[in-house]
Scaffold this motif. Structure first.
Motif, PDB file in Angstrom:
ATOM      1  N   ILE A 181       1.692  78.500  -0.250  1.00  0.00           N
ATOM      2  CA  ILE A 181       2.917  78.559  -0.580  1.00  0.00           C
ATOM      3  C   ILE A 181       3.064  79.117  -1.913  1.00  0.00           C
ATOM      4  N   GLN A 182       2.070  78.618  -3.000  1.00  0.00           N
ATOM      5  CA  GLN A 182       2.038  79.374  -4.176  1.00  0.00           C
ATOM      6  C   GLN A 182       2.085  80.654  -4.245  1.00  0.00           C
ATOM      7  N   GLN A 183       1.210  81.266  -3.242  1.00  0.00           N
ATOM      8  CA  GLN A 183       0.979  82.575  -3.524  1.00  0.00           C
ATOM      9  C   GLN A 183       1.806  83.633  -2.369  1.00  0.00           C
ATOM     10  N   HIS A 184       2.485  83.046  -1.704  1.00  0.00           N
ATOM     11  CA  HIS A 184       3.446  83.957  -0.683  1.00  0.00           C
ATOM     12  C   HIS A 184       4.757  83.326  -0.379  1.00  0.00           C
ATOM     13  N   ALA A 185       5.407  82.274  -1.101  1.00  0.00           N
ATOM     14  CA  ALA A 185       6.650  81.890  -0.784  1.00  0.00           C
ATOM     15  C   ALA A 185       7.149  81.250  -2.177  1.00  0.00           C
ATOM     16  N   PRO A 186       7.425  82.194  -3.174  1.00  0.00           N
ATOM     17  CA  PRO A 186       7.927  81.551  -4.324  1.00  0.00           C
ATOM     18  C   PRO A 186       9.152  80.875  -4.187  1.00  0.00           C
ATOM     19  N   ASN A 187       9.957  81.146  -3.157  1.00  0.00           N
ATOM     20  CA  ASN A 187      11.235  80.532  -3.057  1.00  0.00           C
ATOM     21  C   ASN A 187      11.195  79.416  -2.624  1.00  0.00           C
ATOM     22  N   ILE A 188      10.142  78.742  -2.374  1.00  0.00           N
ATOM     23  CA  ILE A 188      10.198  77.292  -1.684  1.00  0.00           C
ATOM     24  C   ILE A 188       9.893  76.204  -3.037  1.00  0.00           C
ATOM     25  N   LYS A 189      11.097  75.494  -2.956  1.00  0.00           N
ATOM     26  CA  LYS A 189      11.324  74.506  -4.206  1.00  0.00           C
ATOM     27  C   LYS A 189      10.859  72.974  -3.807  1.00  0.00           C
ATOM     28  N   ARG A 190      10.556  72.779  -2.483  1.00  0.00           N
ATOM     29  CA  ARG A 190      10.241  71.336  -2.202  1.00  0.00           C
ATOM     30  C   ARG A 190       9.197  71.225  -1.061  1.00  0.00           C
ATOM     31  N   VAL A 191       8.139  70.276  -1.348  1.00  0.00           N
ATOM     32  CA  VAL A 191       7.247  70.442  -0.437  1.00  0.00           C
ATOM     33  C   VAL A 191       7.065  68.559   0.081  1.00  0.00           C
ATOM     34  N   VAL A 192       7.233  68.376   1.114  1.00  0.00           N
ATOM     35  CA  VAL A 192       6.995  66.885   1.586  1.00  0.00           C
ATOM     36  C   VAL A 192       5.610  66.818   2.346  1.00  0.00           C
ATOM     37  N   ILE A 193       4.699  65.925   1.831  1.00  0.00           N
ATOM     38  CA  ILE A 193       3.549  65.791   2.381  1.00  0.00           C
ATOM     39  C   ILE A 193       3.293  64.378   3.207  1.00  0.00           C
ATOM     40  N   THR A 194       2.829  64.214   4.221  1.00  0.00           N
ATOM     41  CA  THR A 194       2.575  62.955   4.864  1.00  0.00           C
ATOM     42  C   THR A 194       1.376  62.319   4.414  1.00  0.00           C
ATOM     43  N   SER A 195       1.395  61.398   3.683  1.00  0.00           N
ATOM     44  CA  SER A 195       0.071  60.805   3.393  1.00  0.00           C
ATOM     45  C   SER A 195      -0.047  59.407   4.237  1.00  0.00           C
ATOM     46  N   SER A 196      -0.292  58.326   3.454  1.00  0.00           N
ATOM     47  CA  SER A 196      -0.407  57.177   4.360  1.00  0.00           C
ATOM     48  C   SER A 196      -0.667  56.026   3.475  1.00  0.00           C
ATOM     49  N   PHE A 197      -0.494  54.651   4.233  1.00  0.00           N
ATOM     50  CA  PHE A 197      -0.908  53.591   3.628  1.00  0.00           C
ATOM     51  C   PHE A 197      -2.259  53.494   3.358  1.00  0.00           C
ATOM     52  N   ALA A 198      -2.927  54.342   3.879  1.00  0.00           N
ATOM     53  CA  ALA A 198      -4.540  54.449   3.950  1.00  0.00           C
ATOM     54  C   ALA A 198      -4.579  54.721   2.390  1.00  0.00           C
ATOM     55  N   SER A 199      -3.851  55.399   1.688  1.00  0.00           N
ATOM     56  CA  SER A 199      -4.247  55.648   0.344  1.00  0.00           C
ATOM     57  C   SER A 199      -3.681  54.675  -0.717  1.00  0.00           C
ATOM     58  N   ILE A 200      -3.237  53.687  -0.031  1.00  0.00           N
ATOM     59  CA  ILE A 200      -2.794  52.542  -0.981  1.00  0.00           C
ATOM     60  C   ILE A 200      -3.472  51.428  -1.138  1.00  0.00           C
ATOM     61  N   VAL A 201      -3.851  51.003   0.128  1.00  0.00           N
ATOM     62  CA  VAL A 201      -4.528  49.875   0.444  1.00  0.00           C
ATOM     63  C   VAL A 201      -5.972  49.698   0.076  1.00  0.00           C
ATOM     64  N   ASP A 202      -6.516  48.611  -0.546  1.00  0.00           N
ATOM     65  CA  ASP A 202      -8.038  48.484  -1.009  1.00  0.00           C
ATOM     66  C   ASP A 202      -8.607  47.410  -0.038  1.00  0.00           C
ATOM     67  N   MET A 203      -9.393  48.167   1.140  1.00  0.00           N
ATOM     68  CA  MET A 203      -9.870  47.449   2.101  1.00  0.00           C
ATOM     69  C   MET A 203     -10.941  46.605   1.556  1.00  0.00           C
ATOM     70  N   ASP A 204     -11.452  46.623   0.444  1.00  0.00           N
ATOM     71  CA  ASP A 204     -12.654  45.734  -0.204  1.00  0.00           C
ATOM     72  C   ASP A 204     -12.145  44.594  -0.385  1.00  0.00           C
ATOM     73  N   LYS A 205     -10.808  44.315  -0.679  1.00  0.00           N
ATOM     74  CA  LYS A 205     -10.051  43.123  -1.135  1.00  0.00           C
ATOM     75  C   LYS A 205      -9.254  42.608   0.213  1.00  0.00           C
ATOM     76  N   ASN A 206      -9.148  43.436   1.332  1.00  0.00           N
ATOM     77  CA  ASN A 206      -8.396  42.883   2.495  1.00  0.00           C
ATOM     78  C   ASN A 206      -8.925  41.306   2.987  1.00  0.00           C
ATOM     79  N   PRO A 207      -7.940  40.412   3.102  1.00  0.00           N
ATOM     80  CA  PRO A 207      -6.664  40.405   3.271  1.00  0.00           C
ATOM     81  C   PRO A 207      -5.678  40.286   2.096  1.00  0.00           C
ATOM     82  N   ARG A 208      -6.395  40.038   0.885  1.00  0.00           N
ATOM     83  CA  ARG A 208      -5.863  39.837  -0.488  1.00  0.00           C
ATOM     84  C   ARG A 208      -4.451  39.157  -0.506  1.00  0.00           C
TER      85      ARG A 208
END
Length: 362
Positions: free
Chosen positions: A132-159
């Motif tokens: 995007i940066q190199q070939h699409a300078p007109n793009i202003k918004r990128v939405v990325i699908t992340s996950s609760f996986a990037s939020i939860v701390d499984m070492d402390k589950n079920p907390r």
């Protein structure tokens, strides 16, 4: 935002959908054959956007044409065999107004954590952003699908007593995830965490012309908007629900993640994040709330008596366990989101499974 929220109250009573016109605009959605991606496709196509989507093969493109046949005139495709290939999206990003990056492996049974999970997720994200940066300078918004996986701390589950928000990060490290002895599920959680962090690091380091928004859904259930060729080959989360009605589960499974969301709402969240100026640079926890597999079994047994004998009974009506809570107030406030409840989500998904079964028998 007040104007948006006012509009939401008028329109969002029954269908959870606030549609604006995307006529004349084109977005790229990566990994279009995926479960979440299909819901994103529907959210944008129904708004009038033209959608270019990446697929690994032409056969995948044909399936999308079938599942979204009513929008065929708005669809186009770019074949990208490997999302992590540097420059693989150079051509795909050209001529579009924005990008929705959903492509990432959702697997827990893998042979090599680094090869099968970490590298595709992390390199796939940075590869798309670089293109995007190199070939699409007109793009202003990128939405990325992340996950609760990037939020939860499984070492402390079920907390018990803790409430997760967008401010939380899974503390797992690359070294831990890449270790061959680390279970695949932990490596998957790490892949989503490290891919999202790579996106934010990219923005900080490169200062691109576009802003990034990340959407973090937990377990995604509900009916599918992609073509289901066989009930024997469902995506992971759908397969877990189908196993509760086909007789293969004799006991109620333990609940691993106490948060869910309907796929239709995930697609809607991506569209709103793309269209809302204030969403740039924000991270959103996209969840309807907590749930247990016992609750799911209770819903199925009540709503589908013809399946009752196949669905594990467990401890029907048992109290909700003392586990962490989830906070979706930010996405509701900023994006005006409302969420389908568990009963609606599961009922509609199981009804779809039964309909497919009946067609197969016929």
């Amino acid at each position: 935002m007040e104007a948006i929220n006012s509009k939401v109250q008028q329109v969002l009573q029954g269908n959870h959908t606030l549609k604006s016109s995307g006529k004349g605009k084109t977005v790229l959605i990566t990994g279009g054959s995926g479960f979440v991606a299909a819901h994103c496709l529907n959210a944008f196509l129904s708004r009038g956007y033209n959608v270019k989507t990446t697929v690994r093969s032409q056969s995948s493109a044909e399936k999308i044409k079938k599942s979204h046949a009513k929008y065929i005139a708005q669809l186009s495709f770019a074949v990208v065999p490997d999302v992590a290939t540097p420059g693989g999206h150079d051509e795909a990003v050209k001529g579009v107004d924005g990008v929705i990056h959903t492509a990432s492996p959702y697997l827990v049974n893998v042979d090599n954590n680094e090869r099968d999970l970490l590298n595709p997720a992390i390199n796939g994200t940075t590869s798309v952003l670089t293109s995007i940066q190199q070939h699409a300078p007109n793009i202003k918004r990128v939405v990325i699908t992340s996950s609760f996986a990037s939020i939860v701390d499984m070492d402390k589950n079920p907390r018990p007593g803790y409430t997760y928000t967008e401010k939380d990060w899974n503390p797992v490290t690359y070294a831990t995830a890449a270790n061959p002895s680390t279970p695949g599920v932990i490596a998957y959680l790490a892949s989503k965490t490290l891919a999202e962090k790579a996106a934010w690091d990219f923005v900080e380091k490169n200062r691109p012309n576009f802003s990034v928004t990340t959407i973090c859904p937990p377990m995604v259930y509900g009916p599918a908007y992609h073509t289901i060729s066989s009930l024997d080959h469902l995506n992971t989360s759908s397969a877990e629900i189908y196993e509760l009605i086909n007789g293969s589960k004799k006991e109620v499974p333990p609940t691993g993640f106490f948060a869910f969301v309907d796929g239709r709402d995930v697609g809607e969240a991506h569209a709103r994040a793309y269209e809302t100026p204030e969403a740039g640079g924000q991270r959103y926890f996209c969840t309807a709330g907590g749930y247990t597999y016992q609750q799911i079994c209770d819903i199925i047994r009540e709503d589908f008596p013809e399946k009752r004998d196949l669905v594990p009974e467990g401890n029907a009506g048992e109290p909700y366990p003392d586990v962490y809570k989830v906070d979706n107030s930010k996405i509701k406030k900023d994006l005006g989101m409302a969420f389908r409840d568990l009963k609606t989500c599961i009922h509609d998904q199981v009804a779809e499974f039964i309909e497919i079964e009946q067609k197969t028998k016929a």
